[in-house]
Design a protein around this motif. Structure first.
Motif, PDB file in Angstrom:
ATOM      1  N   ALA A 261       0.711 -13.739  14.897  1.00 51.27           N
ATOM      2  CA  ALA A 261       1.216 -12.366  14.762  1.00 51.27           C
ATOM      3  C   ALA A 261       1.046 -11.883  13.337  1.00 51.27           C
ATOM      4  CB  ALA A 261       2.685 -12.284  15.166  1.00 51.27           C
ATOM      5  N   VAL A 262       0.937 -10.558  13.205  1.00 54.48           N
ATOM      6  CA  VAL A 262       0.984  -9.905  11.896  1.00 54.48           C
ATOM      7  C   VAL A 262       2.068  -8.841  11.937  1.00 54.48           C
ATOM      8  CG1 VAL A 262      -1.448 -10.330  11.385  1.00 54.48           C
ATOM      9  CG2 VAL A 262      -0.779  -8.189  12.514  1.00 54.48           C
ATOM     10  N   ARG A 263       2.510  -8.447  10.755  1.00 49.89           N
ATOM     11  CA  ARG A 263       3.538  -7.405  10.642  1.00 49.89           C
ATOM     12  C   ARG A 263       2.971  -6.240   9.828  1.00 49.89           C
ATOM     13  NH1 ARG A 263       8.609  -9.939   8.475  1.00 49.89           N
ATOM     14  NH2 ARG A 263       7.491  -9.931   6.494  1.00 49.89           N
ATOM     15  N   THR A 264       3.311  -5.012  10.242  1.00 54.33           N
ATOM     16  CA  THR A 264       2.858  -3.838   9.514  1.00 54.33           C
ATOM     17  C   THR A 264       3.884  -2.719   9.637  1.00 54.33           C
ATOM     18  OG1 THR A 264       1.013  -2.283   9.217  1.00 54.33           O
ATOM     19  CG2 THR A 264       1.580  -2.876  11.480  1.00 54.33           C
ATOM     20  N   ARG A 265       3.828  -1.787   8.705  1.00 49.66           N
ATOM     21  CA  ARG A 265       4.628  -0.559   8.812  1.00 49.66           C
ATOM     22  C   ARG A 265       3.743   0.684   8.909  1.00 49.66           C
ATOM     23  NH1 ARG A 265      10.281  -1.070   5.300  1.00 49.66           N
ATOM     24  NH2 ARG A 265      11.002  -2.950   6.392  1.00 49.66           N
ATOM     25  N   ASP A 266       2.513   0.562   8.418  1.00 52.86           N
ATOM     26  CA  ASP A 266       1.643   1.729   8.375  1.00 52.86           C
ATOM     27  C   ASP A 266       0.332   1.555   9.134  1.00 52.86           C
ATOM     28  OD1 ASP A 266       0.319  -0.087   6.773  1.00 52.86           O
ATOM     29  OD2 ASP A 266       0.535   1.060   4.911  1.00 52.86           O
ATOM     30  N   PHE A 267       0.111   0.391   9.737  1.00 56.11           N
ATOM     31  CA  PHE A 267      -1.123   0.060  10.449  1.00 56.11           C
ATOM     32  C   PHE A 267      -2.350   0.152   9.535  1.00 56.11           C
ATOM     33  CE2 PHE A 267       1.834   1.039  13.843  1.00 56.11           C
ATOM     34  CZ  PHE A 267       1.581   0.021  14.746  1.00 56.11           C
ATOM     35  N   LYS A 268      -2.090  -0.042   8.245  1.00 52.92           N
ATOM     36  CA  LYS A 268      -3.167  -0.116   7.269  1.00 52.92           C
ATOM     37  C   LYS A 268      -3.151  -1.450   6.529  1.00 52.92           C
ATOM     38  CE  LYS A 268      -3.251   4.887   6.499  1.00 52.92           C
ATOM     39  NZ  LYS A 268      -3.053   5.997   5.507  1.00 52.92           N
ATOM     40  N   THR A 269      -1.964  -1.929   6.230  1.00 51.97           N
ATOM     41  CA  THR A 269      -1.812  -3.248   5.618  1.00 51.97           C
ATOM     42  C   THR A 269      -1.072  -4.148   6.600  1.00 51.97           C
ATOM     43  OG1 THR A 269       0.253  -2.572   4.534  1.00 51.97           O
ATOM     44  CG2 THR A 269      -1.796  -2.318   3.285  1.00 51.97           C
ATOM     45  N   PHE A 270      -1.522  -5.388   6.694  1.00 53.74           N
ATOM     46  CA  PHE A 270      -1.011  -6.322   7.691  1.00 53.74           C
ATOM     47  C   PHE A 270      -0.674  -7.649   7.025  1.00 53.74           C
ATOM     48  CE2 PHE A 270      -3.910  -3.335   9.638  1.00 53.74           C
ATOM     49  CZ  PHE A 270      -3.227  -2.913  10.773  1.00 53.74           C
ATOM     50  N   THR A 271       0.518  -8.164   7.322  1.00 53.84           N
ATOM     51  CA  THR A 271       0.986  -9.417   6.744  1.00 53.84           C
ATOM     52  C   THR A 271       1.068 -10.485   7.820  1.00 53.84           C
ATOM     53  OG1 THR A 271       2.312  -8.210   5.119  1.00 53.84           O
ATOM     54  CG2 THR A 271       2.855 -10.530   5.472  1.00 53.84           C
ATOM     55  N   ASP A 272       0.479 -11.633   7.567  1.00 55.05           N
ATOM     56  CA  ASP A 272       0.531 -12.752   8.502  1.00 55.05           C
ATOM     57  C   ASP A 272       1.966 -13.291   8.579  1.00 55.05           C
ATOM     58  OD1 ASP A 272       0.366 -15.259   9.773  1.00 55.05           O
ATOM     59  OD2 ASP A 272      -1.634 -15.649   8.982  1.00 55.05           O
ATOM     60  N   VAL A 273       2.526 -13.339   9.791  1.00 58.03           N
ATOM     61  CA  VAL A 273       3.892 -13.843   9.958  1.00 58.03           C
ATOM     62  C   VAL A 273       3.947 -15.007  10.964  1.00 58.03           C
ATOM     63  CG1 VAL A 273       5.043 -11.695   9.289  1.00 58.03           C
ATOM     64  CG2 VAL A 273       4.400 -12.048  11.687  1.00 58.03           C
ATOM     65  N   LYS A 274       2.817 -15.682  11.165  1.00 57.01           N
ATOM     66  CA  LYS A 274       2.811 -16.740  12.179  1.00 57.01           C
ATOM     67  C   LYS A 274       3.766 -17.876  11.846  1.00 57.01           C
ATOM     68  CE  LYS A 274      -1.426 -18.918  10.406  1.00 57.01           C
ATOM     69  NZ  LYS A 274      -2.835 -19.215  10.763  1.00 57.01           N
ATOM     70  N   SER A 275       4.115 -18.047  10.572  1.00 52.37           N
ATOM     71  CA  SER A 275       5.067 -19.103  10.220  1.00 52.37           C
ATOM     72  C   SER A 275       6.496 -18.717  10.581  1.00 52.37           C
ATOM     73  CB  SER A 275       4.981 -19.420   8.726  1.00 52.37           C
ATOM     74  OG  SER A 275       5.301 -18.287   7.948  1.00 52.37           O
ATOM     75  N   TYR A 276       6.738 -17.445  10.939  1.00 50.19           N
ATOM     76  CA  TYR A 276       8.085 -16.984  11.280  1.00 50.19           C
ATOM     77  C   TYR A 276       8.278 -16.791  12.783  1.00 50.19           C
ATOM     78  CZ  TYR A 276       8.216 -15.986   6.302  1.00 50.19           C
ATOM     79  OH  TYR A 276       8.154 -16.094   4.934  1.00 50.19           O
ATOM     80  N   ILE A 277       7.201 -16.918  13.556  1.00 52.66           N
ATOM     81  CA  ILE A 277       7.319 -16.690  14.991  1.00 52.66           C
ATOM     82  C   ILE A 277       7.307 -18.019  15.737  1.00 52.66           C
ATOM     83  CG2 ILE A 277       6.178 -14.457  14.803  1.00 52.66           C
ATOM     84  CD1 ILE A 277       3.713 -15.800  16.187  1.00 52.66           C
ATOM     85  N   SER A 278       7.760 -17.954  16.985  1.00 51.74           N
ATOM     86  CA  SER A 278       7.736 -19.122  17.865  1.00 51.74           C
ATOM     87  C   SER A 278       7.437 -18.635  19.275  1.00 51.74           C
ATOM     88  CB  SER A 278       9.081 -19.855  17.834  1.00 51.74           C
ATOM     89  OG  SER A 278       9.097 -20.923  18.757  1.00 51.74           O
ATOM     90  N   VAL A 279       6.265 -19.022  19.795  1.00 52.27           N
ATOM     91  CA  VAL A 279       5.832 -18.616  21.128  1.00 52.27           C
ATOM     92  C   VAL A 279       5.587 -19.872  21.954  1.00 52.27           C
ATOM     93  CG1 VAL A 279       4.088 -17.378  22.469  1.00 52.27           C
ATOM     94  CG2 VAL A 279       4.785 -16.513  20.215  1.00 52.27           C
ATOM     95  N   PRO A 280       6.212 -20.003  23.126  1.00 56.52           N
ATOM     96  CA  PRO A 280       6.076 -21.225  23.923  1.00 56.52           C
ATOM     97  C   PRO A 280       4.628 -21.538  24.300  1.00 56.52           C
ATOM     98  CG  PRO A 280       7.911 -19.919  24.718  1.00 56.52           C
ATOM     99  CD  PRO A 280       7.179 -19.074  23.733  1.00 56.52           C
TER     100      PRO A 280
END
Length: 310
Positions: A261-280
């Protein structure tokens, strides 16, 4: 500074956990013959599998359920569409439910019958347009010889199509939704405000096979200004959740066999957040949507009677 940074990371979790709604993530497991599954989350980051199926696919030539997409209408009814076959089906599956447990009879919606050479109908995605009080359904199809192509085979040169409906009984004539001059699949419509929409999409061309965004002023487009890729190659199936002020874009890194997953507020810059998510493990992509906690409680108990009094 360390404590301040941790606080910023945890803020979305706190905001979401205080909400009256929960996040649900429609899902399926390969080989897609068992049916509809769900993950749930209170914060949009950490997901739990309900570990059962809720609707077995019974329509289409192959009788599978891939890419299940769910959206809720104004009357509270949940509507579900899904890919019913890899090739040759010229439509998709449909069913509806009030509680996500009891479902209407399944129907096949033949949206591409007017195009006899259509190869496939992939990943139908629902979007509820609350301004027009109608549903927009988009999907990817290949019509050989119709569009310019790059390195792809002619039967793998997709464009996005759409129809609209208010009642899932009558449907507007199918129209071309998106031709970005490359093969495109797995698109998701996001509303930011009444005249600002984002389309998250997969560039399915051989040099790319990654995820990008485009922008429009209406849910039916046109969508333009396609961005550069914000994921690595061999990624697909974007699903989007609004968490606080952030947008989380989940996707399947199918070659790496991870869900990221990535996180964004403006759909221009994207931050990798895979270390904060958990998907089975085993989860395959559907859509993320919000639901009342009583809906989740009913799913957890496996009995809609369990929702009474909640």
């Amino acid at each position: 500074m360390k404590n301040k940074f941790v606080g910023l990371i945890l803020l979305p979790f706190f905001l979401s956990s205080c909400s009256k709604d929960v996040y649900l993530f429609s899902s399926f497991h390969e080989p897609a013959n068992e049916g509809l599954r769900f993950l749930y989350s209170y914060d949009g980051y950490k997901w739990t599998d309900l570990n059962r199926t809720f609707l077995k696919p019974e329509i289409g030539n192959q009788k599978v359920m891939r890419d299940p997409s769910i959206a809720q209408g104004k009357d509270g009814t949940f509507h579900l569409v899904w890919t019913s076959r890899w090739r040759d089906d010229k439509g998709f599956g449909y069913a509806s439910s009030k509680d996500l447990i009891h479902w209407s009879p399944e129907r096949f919606i033949p949206v591409m019958e007017h195009e006899p050479t259509t190869v496939n109908v992939w990943a139908p995605e629902l979007f509820y347009d609350d301004q027009a009080n109608e549903f927009v359904i988009i999907w990817a199809s290949t019509i050989p010889g119709r569009f310019e192509r790059g390195e792809e085979e002619e039967k793998n040169n997709h464009r996005m199509y759409y129809t609209t409906t208010k009642d899932f009984q009558t449907f507007a004539p199918t129209k071309l939704f998106l031709d970005p001059k490359f093969s495109v699949i797995d698109a998701v419509i996001i509303k930011r405000n009444a005249s600002d929409y984002v389309l998250v999409l997969k560039d399915n061309t051989r040099p790319e096979r990654n995820i990008k965004v485009a922008f429009g002023t209406k849910p039916t487009g046109p969508f333009t200004n396609v961005s550069k890729a914000f994921t690595e190659k061999f990624t697909e199936g974007p699903s989007v959740a609004k968490v606080g002020d952030d947008w989380l874009i989940y996707f399947d890194s199918y070659q790496a066999k991870t869900y990221d997953a990535v996180r964004t507020r403006d759909f221009k810059t994207f931050t990798d957040v895979k270390s904060y998510i958990s998907v089975p493990e085993g989860h395959k992509h559907g859509t993320i949507f919000r639901a009342k906690k009583k809906i989740l409680n009913g799913l957890l108990k496996g009995n809609p009677e369990g929702m009474k009094g909640l």
